[in-house]
Design an enzyme around this catalytic site. Structure first.
Site, PDB file in Angstrom:
ATOM      1  CG  ASP A 154      -2.215  -0.905   1.043  1.00 10.24           C
ATOM      2  OD1 ASP A 154      -2.592  -1.100  -0.123  1.00 10.24           O
ATOM      3  OD2 ASP A 154      -2.774  -1.034   2.159  1.00 10.24           O
ATOM      4  CE  LYS A 176      -7.909   0.415  -2.596  1.00  4.81           C
ATOM      5  NZ  LYS A 176      -9.008  -0.521  -1.611  1.00  4.81           N
ATOM      6  CG  MET A 291      -7.511   7.138   6.826  1.00  6.06           C
ATOM      7  SD  MET A 291      -8.213   5.836   6.148  1.00  6.06           S
ATOM      8  CE  MET A 291      -9.096   5.335   7.487  1.00  6.06           C
TER       9      MET A 291
END
Length: 383
Positions: A154, A176, A291
């Site tokens: 990732d 991502k 996040m």
């Protein structure tokens, strides 16, 4: 309060919390003519950004088509990623991915013949790599990384962790970012399944812990349903690693009796996933938001509306535990403005609660603010 740059680990803090020697140092309120903190720090990111050169060096094998060089194919892939054309990038990788799968299947077929059919499919290890500092890896994680045939990694797996991958392993970026997913979650599932069925020892690297906002549970469930052996190797989740780095106890007798982890992203990509603010606004609970940079402006007022005191201590930490770590300490009522002024970028972890005031950085930040205000008053008095 003031923007703080990470001090060298295991050394006493200097008199002022800001540092100008770091390659990513910026002022708390950058001028309009200077490069933004986001622009400066992006160039020195400890992680794998979508178009970073390190990514294409690691993944060069996957762009080696028969009719072109790996460098030209990688350059085409980088251009596709920069413009958001993920389908074009995937198409460039497909020929070599298919070749690798065929080679693995052929090798497994020979193994089946030699062992009388006793050789089964490969395995998948979901490995947590912690918040970024490679010294926070577990021994089990290091062994899994070193033994991998294929590593799917990732964005928030640090470059230093990826340096531990063995020379014979293949690496493939599946990260991502906002606005660009190199692979959908369903495509990641299929990659894991295809290579495990072909007999590969697949390692899926995830920042933090794979089962804390890492979608590791979805991958584990999918693979187990297909009969693939899955091992989960936990990592130090960002809340624990970053809190320890800043000297913040997530729970503390008489101060915080519980801790709550909250995601700042909604499932459908909306801008207001924080419908739990009413239950999260508990003065005796430490709230950690993963996040949450983009949704902080909606979260902070909701928490105060539902009863969390405006003067609740808080901190936002960008790229925690890495050399590029930056942090902003402020009360809840000022946190949004201070984060905006410091121009923090993703990934940023937010910790809200009375325990934040127990950090030695909170004292330093308060003293620096007092000094800044005093100097400001003196300047005004001279006019």
């Amino acid at each position: 309060m003031a923007l703080a740059i990470r001090a060298p680990r295991f050394q006493p803090l200097s008199a002022t919390i800001s540092a100008t020697s770091t390659s990513c140092a910026t002022s708390a309120r950058p001028s309009s003519s200077a490069p933004s903190a986001a622009a400066i720090c992006a160039a020195a990111s400890p992680f794998t950004e979508a178009t970073s050169s390190s990514r294409y060096r690691r993944d060069a094998w996957s762009y080696t088509a028969q009719d072109s060089s790996s460098s030209s194919s990688a350059a085409s892939a980088a251009a596709a990623a920069a413009s958001g054309r993920r389908d074009d990038e995937i198409a460039l990788q497909l020929p070599e991915l298919r070749r690798l799968l065929e080679a693995l299947r052929a090798s497994r077929g020979k193994g089946l013949e030699g062992n009388g059919g006793g050789s089964g499919p490969g395995r998948v290890a979901l490995v947590g790599t912690g918040p970024g500092d490679p010294e926070l890896l577990t021994l089990k994680a290091v062994r899994a990384i070193e033994a991998a045939d294929l590593v799917l990694y990732d964005r928030l797996v640090s470059n230093e962790v990826l340096d531990l991958v063995g020379d014979g392993a293949r690496l493939l970026y599946v990260g991502k970012t906002a606005g660009y997913h190199s692979r959908t979650q369903e495509e990641i599932h299929e990659l894991l399944l295809s290579f495990a069925e072909a007999g590969a020892n697949v390692v899926r690297l995830k920042g933090g812990d794979p089962l804390v906002f890492g979608r590791g549970g979805e991958e584990m469930d999918f693979l187990q349903q297909q009969g693939i052996r899955v091992e989960v190797i936990p990592g130090i989740t960002s809340a624990s690693g970053i809190a320890a780095e800043l000297g913040i106890p997530l729970t503390h007798r008489g101060v915080a009796t519980s801790v709550r982890f909250l995601t700042g992203h909604s499932r459908n990509g909306g801008t207001d996933p924080l419908f739990v603010a009413e239950n999260a606004a508990d003065p005796d609970t430490t709230l950690v938001v993963y996040m949450g940079l983009s949704t902080l402006p909606s979260l902070a007022p909701k928490l105060m509306k539902h009863g969390l005191p405006p003067n609740t201590p808080a901190v936002a930490v960008e790229r925690g535990t890495t050399p590029q770590q930056r942090m902003v300490f402020a009360t809840l009522k000022d946190l949004v403005d201070e984060v905006h002024s410091a121009d923090l970028v993703s990934p940023t972890l937010i910790i809200i609660g009375k325990v934040v005031a127990l950090s030695p950085f909170w004292v330093e930040s308060s003293e620096q603010d007092a000094l800044t205000n005093e100097n400001s008053y003196k300047t005004e008095a001279k006019r």
